[in-house]
Design a protein around this motif. Structure first.
Motif, PDB file in Angstrom:
ATOM      1  N   THR A   3       0.899  -1.170  -0.016  1.00 45.14           N
ATOM      2  CA  THR A   3       0.092  -0.045   0.088  1.00 45.14           C
ATOM      3  C   THR A   3       0.951   1.271  -0.249  1.00 45.14           C
ATOM      4  N   ASP A   4       1.597   1.335   0.705  1.00 44.65           N
ATOM      5  CA  ASP A   4       3.153   2.796   0.301  1.00 44.65           C
ATOM      6  C   ASP A   4       3.233   2.664  -0.858  1.00 44.65           C
ATOM      7  N   ALA A   5       4.308   1.130  -1.513  1.00 46.75           N
ATOM      8  CA  ALA A   5       4.362   1.530  -3.338  1.00 46.75           C
ATOM      9  C   ALA A   5       2.651   2.457  -3.798  1.00 46.75           C
ATOM     10  N   ILE A   6       1.780   1.677  -3.201  1.00 47.32           N
ATOM     11  CA  ILE A   6       1.001   2.224  -4.058  1.00 47.32           C
ATOM     12  C   ILE A   6       0.231   3.663  -4.379  1.00 47.32           C
ATOM     13  N   ARG A   7       0.576   4.327  -3.548  1.00 49.81           N
ATOM     14  CA  ARG A   7       0.707   6.055  -2.664  1.00 49.81           C
ATOM     15  C   ARG A   7       1.792   5.964  -3.241  1.00 49.81           C
ATOM     16  N   GLY A  14      -3.741  -2.848  -9.671  1.00 49.12           N
ATOM     17  CA  GLY A  14      -3.543  -2.904  -8.887  1.00 49.12           C
ATOM     18  C   GLY A  14      -4.148  -4.307  -8.845  1.00 49.12           C
ATOM     19  N   PHE A  15      -3.585  -5.182  -7.900  1.00 48.55           N
ATOM     20  CA  PHE A  15      -3.880  -6.234  -8.614  1.00 48.55           C
ATOM     21  C   PHE A  15      -3.931  -7.533  -7.806  1.00 48.55           C
ATOM     22  N   ARG A  34     -17.895  -9.460  -1.789  1.00 54.33           N
ATOM     23  CA  ARG A  34     -16.864  -8.842  -0.132  1.00 54.33           C
ATOM     24  C   ARG A  34     -16.330  -7.666  -0.876  1.00 54.33           C
ATOM     25  N   VAL A  35     -15.732  -7.464  -2.162  1.00 53.80           N
ATOM     26  CA  VAL A  35     -14.680  -6.222  -2.509  1.00 53.80           C
ATOM     27  C   VAL A  35     -15.860  -5.250  -2.885  1.00 53.80           C
ATOM     28  N   ARG A  36     -17.457  -5.289  -4.013  1.00 52.46           N
ATOM     29  CA  ARG A  36     -18.355  -4.801  -3.652  1.00 52.46           C
ATOM     30  C   ARG A  36     -19.127  -4.568  -2.635  1.00 52.46           C
ATOM     31  N   ALA A  37     -19.645  -5.293  -1.707  1.00 47.24           N
ATOM     32  CA  ALA A  37     -20.154  -5.217  -1.022  1.00 47.24           C
ATOM     33  C   ALA A  37     -19.472  -3.656  -0.135  1.00 47.24           C
ATOM     34  N   SER A  38     -18.193  -4.197   0.273  1.00 48.84           N
ATOM     35  CA  SER A  38     -17.634  -2.969   1.357  1.00 48.84           C
ATOM     36  C   SER A  38     -17.118  -2.182   0.650  1.00 48.84           C
ATOM     37  N   ARG A  39     -17.220  -1.841  -0.305  1.00 48.67           N
ATOM     38  CA  ARG A  39     -16.746  -0.744  -1.248  1.00 48.67           C
ATOM     39  C   ARG A  39     -17.225  -0.001  -2.369  1.00 48.67           C
ATOM     40  N   ALA A  40     -18.877  -0.430  -1.918  1.00 46.48           N
ATOM     41  CA  ALA A  40     -19.293   0.261  -2.813  1.00 46.48           C
ATOM     42  C   ALA A  40     -19.605   1.186  -3.351  1.00 46.48           C
ATOM     43  N   ASN A  56      -8.893  -4.711  -1.478  1.00 44.75           N
ATOM     44  CA  ASN A  56      -9.633  -3.238  -0.455  1.00 44.75           C
ATOM     45  C   ASN A  56      -8.164  -2.707   0.024  1.00 44.75           C
ATOM     46  N   ALA A  57      -7.112  -3.122   0.166  1.00 47.31           N
ATOM     47  CA  ALA A  57      -6.535  -1.775   1.222  1.00 47.31           C
ATOM     48  C   ALA A  57      -5.743  -0.994  -0.001  1.00 47.31           C
ATOM     49  N   GLN A  58      -5.948  -1.803  -1.271  1.00 46.55           N
ATOM     50  CA  GLN A  58      -4.618  -1.131  -2.178  1.00 46.55           C
ATOM     51  C   GLN A  58      -6.176  -0.518  -2.921  1.00 46.55           C
ATOM     52  N   ILE A  59      -7.618  -0.355  -2.655  1.00 49.37           N
ATOM     53  CA  ILE A  59      -8.289   0.312  -3.244  1.00 49.37           C
ATOM     54  C   ILE A  59      -8.234   1.517  -1.951  1.00 49.37           C
ATOM     55  N   ASP A  60      -8.383   1.590  -1.003  1.00 54.37           N
ATOM     56  CA  ASP A  60      -8.175   2.474  -0.053  1.00 54.37           C
ATOM     57  C   ASP A  60      -6.786   3.597  -0.631  1.00 54.37           C
TER      58      ASP A  60
END
Ligand code: 1CP
Length: 368
Positions: free
Chosen positions: A123-127, A146-147, A236-242, A197-201
């Motif tokens: 997640t640090d690399a993504i930012r 992300g993947f 799960r991803v759709r439900a938590s990051r709708a 989800n962490a990659q989305i965030d």
């Protein structure tokens, strides 16, 4: 804000001026600058786990070629590594896990990793990559993908302990003790969903699920052990990051027989390998999903005029319809000459523009 949103528009099947292109393993051993950075890092894991190096190599292919997306430089094996299976990479023989998961006791010890701190380097690399992709006004040059591996593909490495040809450990477990494989997959489903989800965030614009080994399964086994867990990850991803509406690409290597089933997984796009005819694939999956692919990576070893002919054939096969993302059918080969990649990218952009101009928007074929 994005300077180039062609890739994201194509994922939504919105019209684009040309067909966007990126390449699986676009930051890899075919690039001398990648090999140079890897030598400085010492080895592959040191490269991948250091956000400065990961940022540097993620941007290398975009500096060379006008690609329409960047992909996070990382690996699918980060997740089982974070579960404590002891990942190492040996030059030549590929990844190895010191503690493969072989029996009920091993499975009982498995735990889904806490993304933070175990995978904070990702997640640090993504930012950091998002920062490096943006100009002084915060406008991003290109979207960042992300993947993760699919639950099944990760399970293959966890049980086999590394690269393998015959899948003897996981397949014998699958037929003799399907309940044990199911337990691994349930754990992986949770871990993969948390990881995505962490990659989305952290700021990715799109996600891809690599189901590299889905295609080694028998028909019925594929539905239960590969496809069903992928569909659960997406739900799960759709439900938590709708609110985020992050598009998800699912790529099952060797999954051409199962496109209709894959299209029902909840994915926004399907990646297809070179065994698939893009005309038939587009008709089979209908209007809801985009398609990504599918040049045989070996085409890039041929002379430039052949590369251009093969690129045009793939673009013609999909046609001038919205919803195509050009890519290879699997990762680029390390022996690929970089200037052949430049030829491919240029032909995708120029020929797909011309293809759209030749086809009037009022042509019923265009909107079909
Ligand atoms: O020697 C080196 O420098 C390492 C080569 C390498 C690279 C460049 C590995 C080891 N991983 C990567 C990067 C990587 N891996 C990316 C980066 C983003 C990109 O540019 O596309 C991605 C998306 C992956 C995903 C990955 N790793 C997959 C799924 C995709 C696929 O190619 O099927 C798989 C199966 C792996 C496992 C893996 N990591 C590395 C190797 C050599 C392997 C394959 C092992 C095997 O043969 O089973």
């Amino acid at each position: 804000m994005l300077a180039n949103d062609t890739f994201l528009r194509a994922l939504k099947r919105a019209p684009t001026d040309y067909t966007p292109v990126w390449i699986m393993r676009q930051a890899g051993r075919y690039l001398p600058e990648y090999n140079e950075t890897r030598a400085r890092a010492g080895h592959f894991l040191a490269l991948m786990k250091n956000p400065d190096y990961a940022t540097e190599v993620t941007l290398q292919p975009l500096a060379r070629f006008p690609l329409d997306a960047a992909i996070l430089f990382s690996d699918i094996l980060t997740v089982p590594d974070a579960m404590g299976l002891g990942l190492t990479f040996n030059a030549g023989s590929g990844p190895r896990f010191a503690h493969p998961v072989r029996d009920e006791a091993d499975i009982a010890r498995l735990k889904a990793p806490m993304i933070d701190p175990a995978l904070r380097y990702v997640t640090d690399a993504i930012r950091q990559i998002r920062q490096a992709l943006s100009d002084a006004k915060g406008v991003q040059r290109a979207p960042l993908i992300g993947f993760s591996g699919s639950p099944w593909t990760l399970a293959c490495y966890m049980v086999e302990g590394g690269r393998c040809d015959d899948f003897r450990w996981i397949k014998s477990m699958l037929y003799a003790r399907p309940d044990l494989v199911q337990r691994i997959l349930d754990l992986n489903t949770r871990a993969v969903a948390d990881y995505l989800n962490a990659q989305i965030d952290a700021g990715v614009h799109a996600l891809m699920i690599f189901d590299t080994w889905g295609g080694v399964l028998a028909h019925r086994a594929f539905q239960r052990f590969s496809l069903a867990p992928i569909a659960r990850v997406i739900a799960r991803v759709r439900a938590s990051r709708a609110d985020a509406h992050i598009p998800i690409i699912v790529f099952t290597k060797g999954g051409g027989l199962w496109l209709e089933a894959l299209a029902a997984s909840g994915a926004d796009a399907l990646g297809v390998d070179w065994t698939v005819d893009l005309t038939a694939a587009r008709q089979r999956i209908g209007k809801q999903l985009a398609l990504q692919g599918n040049l045989d990576p070996a085409v890039l070893l041929a002379p430039p005029d052949i590369i251009r002919t093969e690129v045009r054939a793939a673009l013609d096969a999909y046609g001038p319809h919205p919803g195509h993302i050009f890519n290879l059918g699997h990762g680029i080969l390390p022996c690929t000459p970089p200037h052949h990649v430049a030829e491919m990218v240029e032909e995708v952009h120029t020929y797909s523009r011309a293809l759209r101009q030749r086809t009037s928007e009022s042509d019923p074929f265009y909107s079909a």
